[in-house]
Design an enzyme around this catalytic site. Structure first.
Site, PDB file in Angstrom:
ATOM      1  CE1 TYR A 141       6.808 107.208  29.875  1.00 26.14           C
ATOM      2  CE2 TYR A 141       4.722 106.024  29.807  1.00 26.14           C
ATOM      3  CZ  TYR A 141       5.946 106.263  30.405  1.00 26.14           C
ATOM      4  OH  TYR A 141       6.303 105.542  31.529  1.00 26.14           O
ATOM      5  CB  ILE A 178       4.997 103.146  39.889  1.00 26.60           C
ATOM      6  CG1 ILE A 178       4.782 101.915  38.980  1.00 26.60           C
ATOM      7  CG2 ILE A 178       5.795 102.777  41.141  1.00 26.60           C
ATOM      8  CD1 ILE A 178       4.027 100.753  39.577  1.00 26.60           C
ATOM      9  CB  THR A 193       8.226 107.437  40.985  1.00 24.95           C
ATOM     10  OG1 THR A 193       7.769 107.962  39.721  1.00 24.95           O
ATOM     11  CG2 THR A 193       8.121 105.933  40.978  1.00 24.95           C
TER      12      THR A 193
HETATM   13  N1  NAD Z   1       6.177 106.007  37.727  1.00 24.31           N
HETATM   14  C1  NAD Z   1       5.384 105.348  36.886  1.00 24.31           C
HETATM   15  O1  NAD Z   1       4.146 105.332  37.023  1.00 24.31           O
HETATM   16  C2  NAD Z   1       5.977 104.551  35.751  1.00 24.31           C
HETATM   17  C3  NAD Z   1       5.160 103.631  35.111  1.00 24.31           C
HETATM   18  C4  NAD Z   1       5.675 102.879  34.057  1.00 24.31           C
HETATM   19  C5  NAD Z   1       6.984 103.042  33.667  1.00 24.31           C
HETATM   20  N2  NAD Z   1       7.764 103.952  34.311  1.00 24.31           N
HETATM   21  C6  NAD Z   1       9.133 104.100  33.828  1.00 24.31           C
HETATM   22  O2  NAD Z   1      10.034 103.825  34.867  1.00 24.31           O
HETATM   23  C7  NAD Z   1      11.255 104.537  34.646  1.00 24.31           C
HETATM   24  C8  NAD Z   1      11.630 105.277  35.909  1.00 24.31           C
HETATM   25  O3  NAD Z   1      10.622 106.253  36.156  1.00 24.31           O
HETATM   26  P1  NAD Z   1      10.305 106.850  37.583  1.00 24.31           P
HETATM   27  O4  NAD Z   1       8.845 106.762  37.781  1.00 24.31           O
HETATM   28  O5  NAD Z   1      11.242 106.257  38.603  1.00 24.31           O
HETATM   29  O6  NAD Z   1      10.628 108.373  37.300  1.00 24.31           O
HETATM   30  P2  NAD Z   1      11.616 109.403  38.034  1.00 24.31           P
HETATM   31  O7  NAD Z   1      11.324 110.727  37.433  1.00 24.31           O
HETATM   32  O8  NAD Z   1      11.491 109.227  39.521  1.00 24.31           O
HETATM   33  O9  NAD Z   1      13.032 108.854  37.600  1.00 24.31           O
HETATM   34  C9  NAD Z   1      13.506 109.007  36.288  1.00 24.31           C
HETATM   35  C10 NAD Z   1      14.972 109.373  36.369  1.00 24.31           C
HETATM   36  O10 NAD Z   1      15.466 109.503  35.030  1.00 24.31           O
HETATM   37  C11 NAD Z   1      16.399 110.570  35.041  1.00 24.31           C
HETATM   38  N3  NAD Z   1      16.561 111.116  33.684  1.00 24.31           N
HETATM   39  C12 NAD Z   1      15.678 111.833  32.953  1.00 24.31           C
HETATM   40  N4  NAD Z   1      16.218 112.190  31.782  1.00 24.31           N
HETATM   41  C13 NAD Z   1      17.481 111.670  31.748  1.00 24.31           C
HETATM   42  C14 NAD Z   1      18.540 111.697  30.809  1.00 24.31           C
HETATM   43  N5  NAD Z   1      18.410 112.320  29.633  1.00 24.31           N
HETATM   44  N6  NAD Z   1      19.680 111.056  31.121  1.00 24.31           N
HETATM   45  C15 NAD Z   1      19.829 110.406  32.309  1.00 24.31           C
HETATM   46  N7  NAD Z   1      18.866 110.378  33.248  1.00 24.31           N
HETATM   47  C16 NAD Z   1      17.702 110.987  32.974  1.00 24.31           C
HETATM   48  C17 NAD Z   1      15.782 111.604  35.974  1.00 24.31           C
HETATM   49  O11 NAD Z   1      16.752 112.531  36.440  1.00 24.31           O
HETATM   50  C18 NAD Z   1      15.216 110.709  37.082  1.00 24.31           C
HETATM   51  O12 NAD Z   1      16.136 110.515  38.142  1.00 24.31           O
HETATM   52  C19 NAD Z   1      10.989 105.459  33.432  1.00 24.31           C
HETATM   53  O13 NAD Z   1      11.525 104.844  32.291  1.00 24.31           O
HETATM   54  C20 NAD Z   1       9.474 105.498  33.371  1.00 24.31           C
HETATM   55  O14 NAD Z   1       8.988 105.761  32.082  1.00 24.31           O
HETATM   56  C21 NAD Z   1       7.298 104.702  35.347  1.00 24.31           C
END
Ligand code: NAD
Length: 207
Positions: free
Chosen positions: A117, A150, A152
């Site tokens: 990651y 975050i 989620t």
């Molecule tokens: N939640 C956090 O703390 C956090 C922090 C920093 C960055 N992020 C980043 O934010 C972005 C969104 O994350 P989130 O927290 O909303 O997570 P989430 O799990 O709620 O959403 C991620 C989405 O990506 C989709 N996904 C996964 N694999 C996939 C694929 N191969 N093709 C298409 N879709 C796919 C999933 O079905 C899901 O709907 C991610 O890139 C994550 O790394 C999240």
């Protein structure tokens, strides 16, 4: 247009009156097809948010090769495919546009128990610098956001609790706060910002 692997995202699309394209961001042809479908449905593609991602697991020794390939295939290569096909479309349209990439504060500072990651999000930031400067004169702006932890579905409750006090703000972030930053970056108010990664982490990476 909502692009997601999970067919349940159709429900989210229905709720907000969006279209849904089921695809796999780790497959270049799937992303290319999603861009084409978006243009067919809406006549153009002007703003893209590269958000699809998975969490990954394991440190430099315990991460399996499969975990490394899957996490980077989705979080890093998937980001590249999105930037590539969206930028191609923006150039065809000829009047600029915006891409926002989801990096993470764990691309800025170590998350030593999650090497895949960490590497993928560091890569997203470097890709953003390259993509965000290549066509800046043509009005194509590419930026990234680097969120802290975050609330989620990606993050389980014990992790949210563990991390809350590690953010100087004393809490984890909310998805709406990240969405507000992305909305700003996509707007004309941010028209001199490109190639940048903006932390949104309650001060985590500032200390
Ligand atoms: N939640 C956090 O703390 C956090 C922090 C920093 C960055 N992020 C980043 O934010 C972005 C969104 O994350 P989130 O927290 O909303 O997570 P989430 O799990 O709620 O959403 C991620 C989405 O990506 C989709 N996904 C996964 N694999 C996939 C694929 N191969 N093709 C298409 N879709 C796919 C999933 O079905 C899901 O709907 C991610 O890139 C994550 O790394 C999240």
């Amino acid at each position: 247009m909502i692009f997601d692997f999970n067919p349940k995202s159709q429900e989210a699309a229905n709720e907000i009156g969006a279209k849904f394209f089921q695809g796999d961001v780790s497959k270049a042809e799937s992303v290319e097809a999603a861009v084409a479908k978006t243009v067919e449905e809406f006549g153009s593609l002007d703003i893209a948010v590269a958000s699809a991602g998975v969490g990954g697991e394991g440190d430099v020794v315990t991460s399996t090769v499969e975990n490394w390939e899957r996490t980077n295939g989705i979080d890093y290569s998937g980001g590249f495919y999105t930037n590539k096909y969206v930028t191609e479309q923006l150039l065809k349209q000829g009047y600029g546009g915006v891409v926002a990439n989801l990096a993470s504060m764990f691309g800025l500072v170590a998350v030593s128990n999650n090497i895949a990651y960490s590497a993928s999000k560091g890569g997203v930031m470097d890709m953003t610098r390259a993509a965000g400067t290549m066509h800046a004169k043509e009005g194509i702006r590419v930026n990234a956001v680097a969120p802290g932890v975050i609330r989620t579905p990606l993050i389980d409750e014990p992790t949210l609790e563990q991390y809350a006090s590690l953010h100087p703000a004393g809490r984890v972030g909310e998805a709406q706060e990240v969405a507000a930053l992305i909305t700003f970056l996509a707007s004309g108010k941010a028209k001199f910002i490109t190639g940048a990664t903006i932390p949104i982490d309650g001060g985590y990476t500032a200390v």
